[in-house]
Design an enzyme around this catalytic site. Sequence first.
Site, PDB file in Angstrom:
ATOM      1  N   HIS A 192      15.657   5.559  -8.907  1.00 19.88           N
ATOM      2  CA  HIS A 192      16.163   5.161 -10.218  1.00 19.88           C
ATOM      3  C   HIS A 192      17.510   4.454 -10.086  1.00 19.88           C
ATOM      4  O   HIS A 192      17.765   3.432 -10.710  1.00 19.88           O
ATOM      5  CB  HIS A 192      16.338   6.436 -11.047  1.00 19.88           C
ATOM      6  CG  HIS A 192      16.034   6.233 -12.466  1.00 19.88           C
ATOM      7  ND1 HIS A 192      14.808   6.528 -13.007  1.00 19.88           N
ATOM      8  CD2 HIS A 192      16.769   5.712 -13.453  1.00 19.88           C
ATOM      9  CE1 HIS A 192      14.826   6.217 -14.268  1.00 19.88           C
ATOM     10  NE2 HIS A 192      16.000   5.713 -14.571  1.00 19.88           N
ATOM     11  N   GLU A 434      -3.645  -7.768   0.100  1.00 18.95           N
ATOM     12  CA  GLU A 434      -2.679  -6.968   0.852  1.00 18.95           C
ATOM     13  C   GLU A 434      -3.262  -6.423   2.144  1.00 18.95           C
ATOM     14  O   GLU A 434      -2.571  -5.785   2.927  1.00 18.95           O
ATOM     15  CB  GLU A 434      -2.213  -5.780   0.004  1.00 18.95           C
ATOM     16  CG  GLU A 434      -1.592  -6.193  -1.317  1.00 18.95           C
ATOM     17  CD  GLU A 434      -1.116  -5.007  -2.132  1.00 18.95           C
ATOM     18  OE1 GLU A 434       0.080  -4.731  -2.085  1.00 18.95           O
ATOM     19  OE2 GLU A 434      -1.942  -4.374  -2.820  1.00 18.95           O
ATOM     20  N   ASP A 458       2.810  -5.246   1.986  1.00 20.36           N
ATOM     21  CA  ASP A 458       1.727  -4.458   2.585  1.00 20.36           C
ATOM     22  C   ASP A 458       0.944  -5.278   3.596  1.00 20.36           C
ATOM     23  O   ASP A 458       0.550  -4.762   4.637  1.00 20.36           O
ATOM     24  CB  ASP A 458       0.788  -3.922   1.499  1.00 20.36           C
ATOM     25  CG  ASP A 458       1.347  -2.651   0.885  1.00 20.36           C
ATOM     26  OD1 ASP A 458       1.860  -1.814   1.656  1.00 20.36           O
ATOM     27  OD2 ASP A 458       1.293  -2.506  -0.344  1.00 20.36           O
ATOM     28  N   CYS A 505       3.873 -12.288  -4.154  1.00 19.83           N
ATOM     29  CA  CYS A 505       4.849 -11.412  -4.816  1.00 19.83           C
ATOM     30  C   CYS A 505       5.514 -10.412  -3.871  1.00 19.83           C
ATOM     31  O   CYS A 505       6.190  -9.494  -4.332  1.00 19.83           O
ATOM     32  CB  CYS A 505       4.201 -10.687  -5.991  1.00 19.83           C
ATOM     33  SG  CYS A 505       2.852  -9.616  -5.502  1.00 19.83           S
TER      34      CYS A 505
HETATM   35  C1  PEP Z   1       3.406  -5.994  -1.667  1.00 17.00           C
HETATM   36  O1  PEP Z   1       2.752  -5.146  -1.048  1.00 17.00           O
HETATM   37  O2  PEP Z   1       3.817  -7.052  -1.163  1.00 17.00           O
HETATM   38  C2  PEP Z   1       3.756  -5.759  -3.086  1.00 17.00           C
HETATM   39  C3  PEP Z   1       4.344  -6.685  -3.802  1.00 17.00           C
HETATM   40  O3  PEP Z   1       3.482  -4.537  -3.600  1.00 17.00           O
HETATM   41  P1  PEP Z   1       4.409  -3.235  -3.362  1.00 17.00           P
HETATM   42  O4  PEP Z   1       5.684  -3.687  -2.708  1.00 17.00           O
HETATM   43  O5  PEP Z   1       4.613  -2.654  -4.710  1.00 17.00           O
HETATM   44  O6  PEP Z   1       3.544  -2.398  -2.471  1.00 17.00           O
HETATM   45 MG    MG Z   2       1.749  -3.532  -2.078  1.00 20.60          MG
END
Ligand code: PEP
Ligand code: MG
Length: 594
Positions: A192, A434, A458, A505
């Site tokens: 948080h 991923e 990931d 992302c």
């Molecule tokens: C990722 O795996 O790149 C992703 C954006 O998801 P998270 O970081 O939430 O696993």
């Molecule tokens: Mg991820």
Amino acid sequence: MADIILTGISVATGIAIGKAYFVNRNHQAHLPRHTIAASLVPGEVDRLHEAFATVEAELASIRKQVPDELKSHGLLIDTHRTMLKDPKLSGAAEEYVRTLGLNAAWALEKAVSDQEAAFGAIKDPYIRERMQDVRVVADKVQVKLIGLDNDLSAISSRAIIMAHDLTPADTVELQVDKIMGFATVRGGKTSHTGIMARSLGIPALVGVDKLEDHIHDGDLVIIDGLAGKIVVNPTETELEDYNERAANFEIYTRKIKRHCQLPAETFDGSRVQVLANIELVEEVATVIDNGGEGIGLYRTEYAYLNRIELPTEEELADKYIDLAAIMSPRKVVFRSLDLGADKFIASYGELNETNPAMGLRAIRFCLKNPQLFKTQLRAILRASAYGNVSLMFPMISGVKEVRQAKAWLAQAKAELRREGVQYDPDMPVGIMIELPAAVMIAEYLAQEVDFFSIGTNDLIQYSIGVDRTNHHVSYLYQPLHPATLRSIKLVVDAAHQAGIEVSLCGEVASDPFCVPILLGMGIDSISMTPQAIPGIKRIIRQTNMHDCRKLLKDVLGCRTVSRINNLVMDNIFKHFPEEVDFFSSLLENDESPT
Ligand code: PEP
Ligand code: MG
């Protein structure tokens, strides 16, 4: 040399220089332990209950100031107030004062220890979390009892906050104009505190070991959020050096922010959408302020953590509708729950897996718990009537999984239709790429969905086989590994061949040195932490696609990461001299900006 240089995890970048101001000290070291005369027992019992009541009253007053957008903070404060009003804890402490004649603070400590011992053996993370809440509440009462009271609202001049931990209740009290930065012993990047620091946009470190041993109230400290360091009582030379770096950082951020609302368009007219990753709805203001063109990843699971009950469909729909409506007509991509691995929710307990990262997480968890999944899908569909909403499923490994997930979505749609509830029947549905398996069959998966979003965080860990949180192998966690780059290229090509859009992302999207390669691949959008947006837009606006394609061709011909790194650095030196100057002015001579 400075008195000492401590290290921690940087959760918000920048440099802050100022006087240390301690709040929420670990008061255990000062906890008085003595017995009292029988005649003083009634007075001590009164003092105990008064302390509980005072803390409860303080939280009640803070609760009133919690804005609607910070509902999750409010809920946690409510939980803490309920614990304070519940006679179980105060009653157990009172018992120790009465029967053993312990002073109130010690008696309370024993009551908390009893609960910790009783629940300590239980592995359920929910119970463990509740125990942490009991500890937080008891700490506040003890601080009152021993007169070590500290007050965030009493800060009169600009300060750097040092704390053992900052609770959500504390964060409501933080006066942003008075606080230049902070450091805590507890907390991780996704805690948080970390999330809050990023949305406040002030330099912050968490996980700083021994903070309380080495820093004292009034010490001059430098929080270096770029290198993850705290310099305590710096020398004149160090101070001058950091003052210069801080000024450079300030000038640079102000400069890039001035243009952050401009479109991310290359010199030669190619557009790429620059979107934001958020964990909490309340981050939206930061997204818009930094020039985010939409939300490319809303990590919905955070609204499920840190609470006792599962959120209801109504509660979720309320939150999701607000988000969709505020962002409209900009897009919001909801990621369905990515629970499991390290993110557990109370009601489902820990799964006791040997290898949780490869276990029942994300879409696998949702498909095993369809009620939970469908509640969320219905809420997202309801939000789709109020804005530009898309949905994506995380951790997809094959075509069947996509079809199963879409079947639940179809069922949720049918229910809403029957109930006469509005939703967007054409809401785009995508998947996150991923897993290496998804990369290899991207061509088939593209036939099933409207878009892809590549989750490199990931993807890198699964394709190189390296746990990104394990420091023993962190040297292998390479965003610019030839396998990573080939995977991304394969996915982008498969998406475009099928005529669907592809986004990225993972953290790679906020790395200014990687972005030209992504542009060269023809990525349609990139989504990142909101604070990174102005800098990335600036890089894009100084780039031309010809150079990006050339760089891509060169890096795809490389066999090693070091060769790729060299090419990327050459590219930066050649095309972005101002960025090079900027990064060199912020970092020490022996550190590279990557
Ligand atoms: C990722 O795996 O790149 C992703 C954006 O998801 P998270 O970081 O939430 O696993
Ligand atoms: Mg991820």
